[in-house]
Design an enzyme around this catalytic site. Structure first.
Site, PDB file in Angstrom:
ATOM      1  N   SER A 153     -33.567  10.108  10.563  1.00  0.00           N
ATOM      2  CA  SER A 153     -33.475  11.486  10.047  1.00  0.00           C
ATOM      3  C   SER A 153     -34.048  11.460   8.636  1.00  0.00           C
ATOM      4  CB  SER A 153     -32.000  11.892  10.001  1.00  0.00           C
ATOM      5  OG  SER A 153     -31.827  13.091   9.278  1.00  0.00           O
ATOM      6  N   TYR A 157     -22.804  10.593   7.975  1.00  0.00           N
ATOM      7  CA  TYR A 157     -24.052  10.678   8.765  1.00  0.00           C
ATOM      8  C   TYR A 157     -25.214  10.075   7.975  1.00  0.00           C
ATOM      9  CZ  TYR A 157     -27.918  13.053  11.266  1.00  0.00           C
ATOM     10  OH  TYR A 157     -29.062  13.349  11.969  1.00  0.00           O
TER      11      TYR A 157
HETATM   12  P1  NDP Z   1     -28.492  17.098  20.538  1.00  0.00           P
HETATM   13  O1  NDP Z   1     -27.081  17.359  20.162  1.00  0.00           O
HETATM   14  O2  NDP Z   1     -29.328  18.217  21.066  1.00  0.00           O
HETATM   15  O3  NDP Z   1     -28.550  15.901  21.610  1.00  0.00           O
HETATM   16  C1  NDP Z   1     -27.857  14.720  21.380  1.00  0.00           C
HETATM   17  C2  NDP Z   1     -27.997  13.826  22.598  1.00  0.00           C
HETATM   18  O4  NDP Z   1     -27.280  12.609  22.341  1.00  0.00           O
HETATM   19  C3  NDP Z   1     -27.425  14.432  23.859  1.00  0.00           C
HETATM   20  O5  NDP Z   1     -28.207  14.028  24.966  1.00  0.00           O
HETATM   21  C4  NDP Z   1     -26.039  13.807  23.922  1.00  0.00           C
HETATM   22  O6  NDP Z   1     -25.567  13.822  25.241  1.00  0.00           O
HETATM   23  C5  NDP Z   1     -26.338  12.391  23.407  1.00  0.00           C
HETATM   24  N1  NDP Z   1     -25.195  11.693  22.862  1.00  0.00           N
HETATM   25  C6  NDP Z   1     -24.381  12.087  21.852  1.00  0.00           C
HETATM   26  N2  NDP Z   1     -23.430  11.175  21.640  1.00  0.00           N
HETATM   27  C7  NDP Z   1     -23.644  10.169  22.527  1.00  0.00           C
HETATM   28  C8  NDP Z   1     -22.997   8.947  22.806  1.00  0.00           C
HETATM   29  N3  NDP Z   1     -21.921   8.544  22.119  1.00  0.00           N
HETATM   30  N4  NDP Z   1     -23.493   8.154  23.786  1.00  0.00           N
HETATM   31  C9  NDP Z   1     -24.564   8.543  24.509  1.00  0.00           C
HETATM   32  N5  NDP Z   1     -25.221   9.700  24.280  1.00  0.00           N
HETATM   33  C10 NDP Z   1     -24.762  10.500  23.312  1.00  0.00           C
HETATM   34  O7  NDP Z   1     -29.152  16.438  19.249  1.00  0.00           O
HETATM   35  P2  NDP Z   1     -30.666  16.335  18.733  1.00  0.00           P
HETATM   36  O8  NDP Z   1     -31.615  16.318  19.853  1.00  0.00           O
HETATM   37  O9  NDP Z   1     -30.827  17.326  17.652  1.00  0.00           O
HETATM   38  O10 NDP Z   1     -30.608  14.915  18.007  1.00  0.00           O
HETATM   39  C11 NDP Z   1     -31.188  13.749  18.540  1.00  0.00           C
HETATM   40  C12 NDP Z   1     -31.285  12.722  17.423  1.00  0.00           C
HETATM   41  O11 NDP Z   1     -32.099  13.245  16.373  1.00  0.00           O
HETATM   42  C13 NDP Z   1     -29.949  12.346  16.796  1.00  0.00           C
HETATM   43  O12 NDP Z   1     -29.918  10.971  16.520  1.00  0.00           O
HETATM   44  C14 NDP Z   1     -29.946  13.152  15.503  1.00  0.00           C
HETATM   45  O13 NDP Z   1     -29.156  12.552  14.511  1.00  0.00           O
HETATM   46  C15 NDP Z   1     -31.419  13.101  15.139  1.00  0.00           C
HETATM   47  N6  NDP Z   1     -31.831  14.167  14.245  1.00  0.00           N
HETATM   48  C16 NDP Z   1     -31.696  15.483  14.593  1.00  0.00           C
HETATM   49  C17 NDP Z   1     -32.070  16.467  13.697  1.00  0.00           C
HETATM   50  C18 NDP Z   1     -31.911  17.924  13.988  1.00  0.00           C
HETATM   51  O14 NDP Z   1     -32.033  18.738  13.039  1.00  0.00           O
HETATM   52  N7  NDP Z   1     -31.689  18.336  15.227  1.00  0.00           N
HETATM   53  C19 NDP Z   1     -32.643  16.135  12.373  1.00  0.00           C
HETATM   54  C20 NDP Z   1     -32.741  14.717  12.127  1.00  0.00           C
HETATM   55  C21 NDP Z   1     -32.350  13.782  13.033  1.00  0.00           C
HETATM   56  P3  NDP Z   1     -23.974  13.845  25.584  1.00  0.00           P
HETATM   57  O15 NDP Z   1     -23.306  14.642  24.508  1.00  0.00           O
HETATM   58  O16 NDP Z   1     -23.915  14.489  26.933  1.00  0.00           O
HETATM   59  O17 NDP Z   1     -23.582  12.412  25.601  1.00  0.00           O
END
Ligand code: NDP
Length: 263
Positions: free
Chosen positions: A145, A158
């Site tokens: 990020s 975070y």
């Molecule tokens: P979303 O919330 O849209 O998706 C998150 C995904 O991670 C889902 O598929 C969720 O599925 C999965 N997930 C969450 N916790 C777990 C776990 N413990 N084990 C397995 N799977 C898990 O998030 P984003 O697409 O926005 O984020 C994706 C990545 O990008 C993250 O690492 C985030 O920190 C990073 N990011 C996002 C930004 C943003 O502004 N959106 C900015 C910078 C970085 P489920 O809950 O069903 O397990």
């Protein structure tokens, strides 16, 4: 080359929605067989069905596992490998972003943020790396990020976890250099996914600010004045997986419209 990743098995954690789903779609288009991993079986099945028209369904599968549970990760990778062969491309994307003032950040919140955002990638890399080293080829892309490169108020846990991901990326890249495996991070700015939708609701609930205004404020962090799109993050990930990216190693690449300038 139309399918530069043909014959490769890519595993994308957090592949059920948001950035992970966009990455999966892009890697499929580039010819890889893709395993989606997340905690929710139904959401994964739905995501795989949505991807199926993009590729033969024989190239998409899913495994339900929590990245904070090393035993479950080991079992999920074993099962995924039995169908598509060893994981050659690992995209550590699963993550969560909970915000809290530092003085209200308790040990449970701290531990939870480190477990999913930092230890999750650690467990997945430990599981996948031996196969990559044996094959003499691998791509590890960690979705960090801009919070891995700079400080942001109210997300200390975070931010610490994502800085850790950048450190892990740099250290491991040196250990695998010369062995055919590259390790890089992609650092999105605010991206239009559920994480930002939750952040907007949270800001609005805590400050009374209108949700549209709260969303605009987050978008204004980006000098382009907009949220990043998941497909733009996916494009950077796919590029790092290409054969031609083999000299790019240990880098943390912002995808943020110029919010963070490294160097
Ligand atoms: P979303 O919330 O849209 O998706 C998150 C995904 O991670 C889902 O598929 C969720 O599925 C999965 N997930 C969450 N916790 C777990 C776990 N413990 N084990 C397995 N799977 C898990 O998030 P984003 O697409 O926005 O984020 C994706 C990545 O990008 C993250 O690492 C985030 O920190 C990073 N990011 C996002 C930004 C943003 O502004 N959106 C900015 C910078 C970085 P489920 O809950 O069903 O397990």
């Amino acid at each position: 080359m139309n399918a530069p990743l043909e014959g490769r098995h890519a595993l994308v954690t957090g592949g059920s929605r948001g950035i992970g789903l966009a990455v999966a779609e892009r890697l499929l288009s580039d010819g890889a067989a893709v395993t989606l991993l997340g905690r929710d079986d139904a959401a994964l099945a739905q995501a795989a069905a949505a991807l199926a028209p993009r590729a033969s369904s024989a190239r998409v599968q899913w495994q339900a596992a929590d990245v904070t549970d090393p035993g479950a990760i080991g079992r999920a990778f074993d099962a995924a490998t039995r169908t598509f062969g060893p994981v050659g491309i690992l995209v550590n994307n699963a993550g969560q972003a909970r915000s809290e003032r530092f003085d209200r950040t308790d040990a449970a919140l701290w531990d939870a943020m480190l477990a999913v955002n930092l230890s999750g990638p650690f467990h997945c890399i430990q599981t996948a790396l031996p196969g990559m080293l044996a094959a003499g080829w691998g791509r590890i892309v960690n979705i960090a990020s801009t919070a891995g490169l700079a400080g942001y108020a109210y997300v200390s846990a975070y931010c610490a976890a994502k800085h850790g991901v950048v450190g892990l990326t740099r250290a491991l890249a040196l250990e695998t250099a010369g062995k055919g495996v590259t390790v890089n991070a992609v650092c999105p700015g605010y991206t239009d996914t559920d994480i930002v939708r939750d952040a907007v609701r949270n800001i609005s609930a805590k400050t009374g600010m209108d949700e549209t205004r709260a969303r605009e404020q987050l978008a204004q962090r980006n000098p382009q004045g907009r949220l990043v799109q998941p497909e733009e993050v996916a494009h950077a990930v796919a590029w790092l997986c290409q054969p031609g990216a083999s000299a790019i190693n240990g880098q943390s690449i912002p995808v943020d419209g110029g919010e963070i300038m490294v160097g």
